[in-house]
Design an enzyme around this catalytic site. Sequence first.
Site, mmCIF file in Angstrom:
data_model
loop_
_atom_site.group_PDB
_atom_site.id
_atom_site.type_symbol
_atom_site.label_atom_id
_atom_site.label_comp_id
_atom_site.label_asym_id
_atom_site.label_seq_id
_atom_site.Cartn_x
_atom_site.Cartn_y
_atom_site.Cartn_z
ATOM 1 N N ALA A 62 42.394 33.297 34.271
ATOM 2 C CA ALA A 62 42.518 32.835 32.903
ATOM 3 C C ALA A 62 41.876 34.048 32.125
ATOM 4 C CB ALA A 62 41.596 31.565 32.288
ATOM 5 N N GLY A 101 42.688 30.032 37.135
ATOM 6 C CA GLY A 101 44.404 29.551 36.492
ATOM 7 C C GLY A 101 45.635 30.443 37.126
ATOM 8 N N GLU A 104 46.671 28.453 39.350
ATOM 9 C CA GLU A 104 46.924 27.006 39.243
ATOM 10 C C GLU A 104 48.191 26.933 38.593
ATOM 11 O OE1 GLU A 104 43.335 24.798 37.368
ATOM 12 O OE2 GLU A 104 43.417 26.812 36.863
ATOM 13 N N GLU A 124 36.547 29.379 40.393
ATOM 14 C CA GLU A 124 35.669 29.361 38.844
ATOM 15 C C GLU A 124 34.203 28.280 39.467
ATOM 16 O OE1 GLU A 124 39.816 28.197 38.062
ATOM 17 O OE2 GLU A 124 38.723 28.145 40.071
HETATM 18 N N1 T1G Z 1 38.774 37.780 32.637
HETATM 19 C C1 T1G Z 1 39.113 38.982 32.180
HETATM 20 N N2 T1G Z 1 38.257 40.366 32.333
HETATM 21 C C2 T1G Z 1 39.191 40.025 33.735
HETATM 22 C C3 T1G Z 1 38.916 38.592 34.483
HETATM 23 C C4 T1G Z 1 39.187 37.770 34.159
HETATM 24 N N3 T1G Z 1 39.298 36.464 34.846
HETATM 25 N N4 T1G Z 1 39.203 39.604 35.278
HETATM 26 C C5 T1G Z 1 38.464 40.037 35.859
HETATM 27 N N5 T1G Z 1 38.299 40.806 34.754
HETATM 28 C C6 T1G Z 1 37.963 42.297 33.992
HETATM 29 C C7 T1G Z 1 36.229 42.538 34.321
HETATM 30 O O1 T1G Z 1 35.500 42.647 33.732
HETATM 31 C C8 T1G Z 1 36.402 44.091 34.808
HETATM 32 O O2 T1G Z 1 36.527 44.755 33.691
HETATM 33 C C9 T1G Z 1 38.346 44.678 35.293
HETATM 34 O O3 T1G Z 1 39.139 42.620 34.460
HETATM 35 C C10 T1G Z 1 38.088 44.791 36.591
HETATM 36 O O4 T1G Z 1 37.239 43.790 37.480
HETATM 37 C C11 T1G Z 1 41.912 27.589 33.623
HETATM 38 C C12 T1G Z 1 38.847 28.616 33.780
HETATM 39 C C13 T1G Z 1 39.868 39.791 40.629
HETATM 40 C C14 T1G Z 1 38.544 40.126 42.415
HETATM 41 O O5 T1G Z 1 36.827 34.466 38.694
HETATM 42 O O6 T1G Z 1 37.277 38.356 40.436
HETATM 43 O O7 T1G Z 1 40.719 31.033 35.263
HETATM 44 O O8 T1G Z 1 34.613 46.043 34.183
HETATM 45 O O9 T1G Z 1 35.985 44.946 38.340
HETATM 46 O O10 T1G Z 1 36.619 44.430 41.772
HETATM 47 O O11 T1G Z 1 40.843 27.221 35.878
HETATM 48 O O12 T1G Z 1 37.507 40.800 38.984
HETATM 49 O O13 T1G Z 1 36.694 47.421 34.252
HETATM 50 O O14 T1G Z 1 35.559 46.321 31.767
HETATM 51 O O15 T1G Z 1 36.004 42.198 39.230
HETATM 52 O O16 T1G Z 1 38.980 45.079 41.586
HETATM 53 C C15 T1G Z 1 38.869 32.874 37.195
HETATM 54 C C16 T1G Z 1 37.899 36.988 38.897
HETATM 55 C C17 T1G Z 1 38.950 32.575 35.488
HETATM 56 C C18 T1G Z 1 38.356 35.652 38.790
HETATM 57 C C19 T1G Z 1 39.067 42.141 40.421
HETATM 58 N N6 T1G Z 1 38.665 33.557 37.748
HETATM 59 N N7 T1G Z 1 37.799 37.684 38.840
HETATM 60 O O17 T1G Z 1 38.249 42.366 41.581
HETATM 61 O O18 T1G Z 1 38.252 44.700 39.807
HETATM 62 S S1 T1G Z 1 38.259 31.297 35.145
HETATM 63 C C20 T1G Z 1 37.788 34.346 38.623
HETATM 64 C C21 T1G Z 1 37.556 38.499 39.612
HETATM 65 C C22 T1G Z 1 39.626 30.229 35.097
HETATM 66 C C23 T1G Z 1 41.409 27.839 34.969
HETATM 67 C C24 T1G Z 1 39.990 28.891 34.850
HETATM 68 C C25 T1G Z 1 37.401 39.974 40.101
HETATM 69 C C26 T1G Z 1 39.245 40.628 40.927
HETATM 70 P P1 T1G Z 1 36.122 46.717 32.517
HETATM 71 P P2 T1G Z 1 37.046 43.545 38.523
HETATM 72 P P3 T1G Z 1 37.704 43.931 40.991
#
Ligand code: T1G
Length: 669
Positions: A62, A101, A104, A124
């Site tokens: 998400a 998400g 999912e 999450e």
């Molecule tokens: N939403 C918004 N921005 C995100 C994002 C996300 N999910 N993931 C990464 N970014 C932005 C981050 O802030 C950075 O921004 C840029 O992308 C690059 O990220 C309903 C509720 C995918 C493994 O927890 O683990 O889904 O600093 O530096 O090292 O069930 O990003 O450049 O401005 O980390 O290559 C669940 C989170 C969400 C995964 C890539 N998903 N992301 O790593 O790049 S909750 C997560 C990561 C959800 C549902 C629920 C990592 C990555 P900026 P980065 P990276």
Amino acid sequence: MQSVTTSQDGEILVLSVNNPPVNALSWHVRQGISDGIEQGLKDDSVKAIVIRCEGQTFIAGADITEFGKPPQGPDFNAVLNTIETATKPVIAAIHGTALGGGLETTLVCHYRIAVPSAMLGVPEVKLGLLPGAGGTQRLPRLVGIEQAAVMTSLGEPISAQKALDTGLIDKLAGEDSLAADAVAFARECVAKGPRHTRDLPVKGDTSIIAKLEAENARKWKGFDAPYANLRCVAAAAENPNIEDGLKFERTEFLKLMSGSQSAAQRHMFFAERQAAKIDGLPKDTKLRDIKKVGVIGAGTMGGGITMNFLQKGIPVTIVEMVQENLDRGVGVIRKNYEASAAKGRYTSEQVEKMMGLLTPSLNLEDLADCDLVIEAVYESMDVKKEVFGKLDKICKQGAILASNTSYLDVNEIAASTSRPQDVLGMHFFSPANVMKLLEVVRGDKTADDVLATAMAIGKKIGKIAVVAGVCHGFIGNRMLSQRQIPANALLMEGASPEQIDNVFTDFGFPMGPFQMADLAGMDIGWHRDTSLEPTNVREAMCLAGRFGQKNGKGFYDYDEKRNRTPSPEALAIIEDFRSRSNMQKREISDQEIIERCLYPMVNEGYLILEEGKAQRASDIDVVWIYGYGWPVYRGGPMFWGDLEGAKKIVESLERQGVKVAESLKAKAA
Ligand code: T1G
């Protein structure tokens, strides 16, 4: 905003998501997917639909930046329902990371294909949440209760091969032919028709849940999310009708989403990424090449620092003054690697390869062609200035000269060379091969590319690097002393070491100030002159031969397994020192301990920001979470200070007679 495009390959409609950098499920992506599915269902020429992503990864979850904001675009669960109930097969084509998400979304698709390098997970829990769009109910239906419990409660992704083995995906594609392989696989699925994950039975047994809770009790202490994830997976087993499970999941999800823990952990998610950015420096600042590193000092810090580079394949020359110290230092590095290999982290070949990159030396001259030299010698300004003076003559032009000092003035060290622009601090935390924090201390004359290079190399060796300005103790240690001073005062006023430490461990720290003193050793910096009267409790302890864990007695007594118990002798020493200091003992509440030990830290954080010794408040939070054990579910001292409220903190500090930072006062106004 067109972030989902459609293309057709014969009877297969392909939806391509393109929302850089990680294809997060922003409202316009959800809208695009929903529209694309509708289009495919309406078009008779379409027999199946593929969902794939452009760029480096499949949907990584998400869009966390949308959390807490007024909802826009279609509800995520409604979009998922559109996919799941589709009357034509929908296939997810996965590369990079299918997370949260994003995973999912694949779970409601009827079939899944992935490239071998793909990683799939529900992280999450690391955001203080759970997969709230059916992940805790559909995952057990595909991979079984055990795997689902592990994936949701620990949040670690699994490989595509493991996903295939556990039934999470149906097929592996060629690493470079996902688009074509997905369309071909979709053609195969047309005949099979849609297959609804929601209708699959839940396999496996829930005994894993108690096992996970027992195994992770210490790690999960204070956290809500891991237990909520496991309750949802258990609900999947207890509710054959998925709707009941989904309702339960929703309740648990909304509880976490509205809680302070997830707010804190989401704050930390962005704070970590923000910390890497250097204000005012262009993103494309040219970095200096770091191919060879020198480390001076093979003690605990020098050895740990060296391991970070060897693990990344970067050769290191480590220099000591005395052969015996050099041999001991190199021996410790090998022992550490062999211990990790015994735990399956490395093969013996890998250990030999890393040790092969290490050149022990008794000669500073051997550092002449290093690109980066990190000094980790005894914490004395004279010694450091002497070393940097020599490095200035030895090292090639353009080499970066870094000090691992934890307190000393980096500008003064730099001034002992003719190239202060190439000098900065790189303050590692012990054990340096384990602790993730790196304070990169920017000197007044440190060149921009030197700072940017140090930050980048910090990230490369797996650290979370934070820029700090030159001041006594930089960010972390400077704030630490603001906590230690009142802790010692509270001891004199009547609180016991145990009461104070318990307030800290209840708050979520791994240990309190007096446990830390016992771990570090009370005799560090002690003058050892037993004829002198003690000037503080620490010296009184040393005079009584109580040096901490190292000799089994300090503020506590320790058994051979280092388990601590309150010590009548230590309490007597404290009592005796109080009366010699004419201190009256009084009752002290836990709340007073919190206010007197943590509020001054927050205040110091504001002073550090006012002086420009930290770029942003969230950097201070990163320092305390990755360097000093501040519980991540409290977001760090500055984030927590905001939750406590500036007004309350200022009033308490003024009662305590602490000089309050103007910016904190302004915030309270
Ligand atoms: N939403 C918004 N921005 C995100 C994002 C996300 N999910 N993931 C990464 N970014 C932005 C981050 O802030 C950075 O921004 C840029 O992308 C690059 O990220 C309903 C509720 C995918 C493994 O927890 O683990 O889904 O600093 O530096 O090292 O069930 O990003 O450049 O401005 O980390 O290559 C669940 C989170 C969400 C995964 C890539 N998903 N992301 O790593 O790049 S909750 C997560 C990561 C959800 C549902 C629920 C990592 C990555 P900026 P980065 P990276």
